[in-house]
Design an enzyme around this catalytic site. Structure first.
Site: not given
Length: 693
Positions: A9, A82, A84, A301
């Site tokens: 990202e 990421d 998630d 997270r």
């Protein structure tokens, strides 16, 4: 020509990962999401199983073209966003744009950006997990339906610029409900009796509190109750029972997202938004002298307290080397007992415990250092032995009445050598009580009857609100910070010192939503919706069926609200100042904007004059005699400068007080330490300071 393309990202993440890969790899950044629902319209085909219409995000065209070009030249493509739901969705969108076969193994994930983690992930790519994508898609569509259907109604009936949200509106309700509890609270009187006692051997004074009789606890509600007890007391206090023991205090588990935000709020004064911003930097990579770009902490997270065996082994070795074997706790286990915990991730911890905060302090910003030290210290402490206290409690009798004394003394510091968790409430200090024999006669040194009143529940702070949202199952780790930020930006809530206080607008919007959209602001319903999203992720529910079930009731309530909701005229109170507009002579008024309060001419639109509103601190500028006011730097740091700037360049980074230095005559400034406040001379050449009592 690169044989393999890795897409992440952010540029900082790309830079860190590039270090671990050879010349046959090229790492590119998508700069976050590349596609989303359109901003100007709903973007959901309700009649066609709520099919979303995704478009390229404005400004991402050049980035996408570059990714397509690099993908065309690559033999293999790895999507390393990421680990998630949101990261999975970003990978899926990128795969769509690059025409990748999502059933092929193109997705890699790692929970820390280290050489071993990245290289291990590259050896075992997998296909994109469509259950994760669907769970994220369902959340996005549900949030869009609530936001884009209710918000225009609030604009029409109340005020432009308002918004509603699935998690945001529940959080606002919690804050408003708490404020109403406080307003409705009726204090109740109660009393206590404390005695200060000593023995004939002068073992030390200690205090004991009135309990009642040997049979029952006695509540002291009025002065008459206290006077009755006092009249019955004699001068003879005798120790009736003594109990000694050992108490263990266990360390807190390593951080998860919510506890990191709570602790950073308590100990560092960081907002949840600031905490996550800095934590993201530490995760993606920071330039460390002699090492280059290094990912300092694991993925941020997470709601899991699990720790990898390799990390446990490393921290065990470090603790034994640094503190001794007796300080280590190799059996430390923090497996979560809570439902709905996504255990795919680890807890938040340092990627290497041997990279201690002090050794890399010069490479970090002050805020990065503070947060990294917090994560590092908490993780070490979580793997250390419990603290051990010697405890003593005594029952002391006087004419049939019982007073209780208890205390403890530290026997073994254990994890407390490194770290102790903060609390939202002020903790009582550990009291020391001498160990005396049963039957010992004690002497009264002081008798203290005291009147008290029950206190209302406290307002939420950012820390306590996040804790409440987590405990009630509202939202997920990624939602806490943006939820609080939105409430503040919309003007539903203001910060009063460190607490969150609802505004009149916040009450109005919450009450309207409670009346017409009771499910949207219902805590239980919102928590159950989170459970439905978890079922989608686990492959136990279809995303469009979950959305469809929600929309059936939502559509009905929306139609009723559109027909029955009355318009509410909000008249903003305008505070007139004695500051004259230099263009038209009118007295300027205080208004609220996106970035806080400012001065504006009431003659708008004829006169559009505005200027910043600065808070005076009640101290005169030593250079020109103007008022010193509180200001904010471009980076948001508070400083104190002269109101006559830029003509006068006097500034201080600490709050000045009226008192002057008795040595050199310069202004004194306040500095807060861990335990107290000191007044220090603002002149760097002067060492004068004193403690504030």
């Amino acid at each position: 020509m690169a044989k393999s393309l890795v897409i992440v990202e952010s540029p900082s993440k790309a830079k860190t990962i590039s270090k671990f890969l050879g010349k046959n790899f090229k790492v590119e950044a998508s700069m976050g999401h590349v596609r989303d629902l359109p901003k100007s319209q709903l973007g959901i085909d309700i009649e066609n199983n709520f099919a979303p219409r995704y478009i390229t995000i404005r400004g991402k065209g050049a980035i996408i073209e570059n990714l397509k070009k690099e993908a065309k030249d690559a033999d293999k493509i790895f999507l390393a966003t990421d680990p998630d739901r949101e990261g999975e969705a970003i990978s899926w969108h990128i795969a769509q744009l690059l025409n990748l076969n999502i059933e092929e193994p193109c997705r890699i994930e790692f929970h820390e950006i280290t050489k071993n983690a990245v290289q291990t992930a590259l050896k075992s790519p997998r296909s994109i997990d469509l259950n994760l994508v669907d769970a994220q898609q369902a959340r996005r569509i549900l949030d869009r339906l609530v936001g884009y259907k209710i918000s225009p109604l609030l604009w029409k009936k109340i005020k432009r610029g308002l918004s509603a949200g699935r998690v945001q509106s529940v959080a606002a309700r919690l804050i408003c409900d708490r404020e109403r509890e406080i307003e409705a609270f009726v204090p109740e009187e109660y009393w206590s009796i404390t005695v200060i006692l000593s023995d004939e051997k002068n073992s030390g004074k200690f205090e004991a509190k009135f309990y009642g009789t040997k049979k029952d606890k006695v509540e002291l509600k009025t002065k008459e109750d206290v006077d009755k007890i006092l009249a019955a007391l004699s001068e003879e206090y005798i120790i009736d029972k003594v109990k000694t023991g050992v108490k263990k205090r266990n360390p807190s588990p390593p951080f998860i997202t919510s506890t990191l935000q709570q602790e950073a709020s308590r100990k560092l004064g960081f907002t949840a938004k600031k905490t996550m911003l800095i934590a993201q930097q530490l995760y993606e990579g920071v330039e460390i002298k002699g090492e280059g770009s290094v990912g300092l902490i694991t993925y941020i997270r997470t709601d899991s307290t699990r720790v990898a065996n390799e990390a446990k082994a490393e921290v065990y070795k470090y603790i034994v080397e640094k503190f001794g074997k007796e300080y280590a706790n190799p059996g430390a286990n923090y497996a979560s007992k809570k439902a709905n915990v996504q255990d795919a991730h680890e807890a938040i911890r340092p990627t290497s415990i041997y990279r201690d905060p002090e050794s890399i302090k010069d490479s970090l910003t002050p805020d990065q250092y503070k947060l990294y030290k917090l994560v590092w210290s908490r993780f070490i402490a979580s793997q250390m032995a419990p603290a051990i206290y010697d405890t003593v409690s005594m029952d002391i009798v006087n004419n049939g009445y019982v007073f209780k004394a208890s205390g403890s003394s530290i026997k073994f510091l254990g994890f407390m050598t490194v770290y102790v968790e903060g609390t939202d409430m002020q903790e009582e200090e550990e009291k020391t009580v001498p160990v005396l024999q049963e039957g010992t006669k004690l002497f009264l040194e002081e008798l203290k009857p005291m009147q008290h009143f029950t206190q209302p529940p406290p307002r939420y702070t950012e820390a306590s609100l996040i804790k409440e949202l987590e405990e009630k199952g509202i939202g997920r780790p990624s939602t806490y910070a943006p939820t609080i930020s939105t409430l503040l930006e919309r003007g539903y809530v203001v910060k009063d010192k460190k607490t969150l206080k609802p505004t009149e607008l916040g009450f109005i919007v919450t009450d309207v939503l409670k009346e017409y959209f009771s499910k949207i602001v219902d805590v239980k319903f919102t928590a159950e919706m989170e459970e439905q999203l978890d079922k989608i992720e686990e492959g136990q529910a279809k995303w469009y069926e979950v959305v469809q079930e929600f929309y059936k009731d939502f559509y009905k309530t929306l139609k009723i609200a559109e027909e029955q909701m009355e318009e509410i005229d909000i008249k903003e109170e305008v505070e007139v100042t004695d500051i004259e507009c230099e263009f038209c002579g009118r007295n300027m008024v205080i208004k609220k904007g996106k970035f806080g309060k400012f001065l504006a001419c009431p003659g708008f639109p004829e006169c559009k004059n505005t200027k910043p509103l600065y808070e005076k601190v009640g101290v005169k500028c030593p250079k020109c005699g103007g008022e010193i006011v509180m200001k904010k730097s471009k980076k948001g740091r508070t400083y104190y400068g002269c109101e006559n700037a830029p003509e006068c360049d006097f500034i201080l980074w600490d709050k000045p007080v009226e008192e002057k230095c008795p040595i050199c005559g310069s202004l004194l400034v306040e500095k807060n330490t861990k335990n107290n406040t000191i007044l220090k001379c603002s002149n760097p050449q002067c060492d004068y300071e004193k403690e504030v009592k």
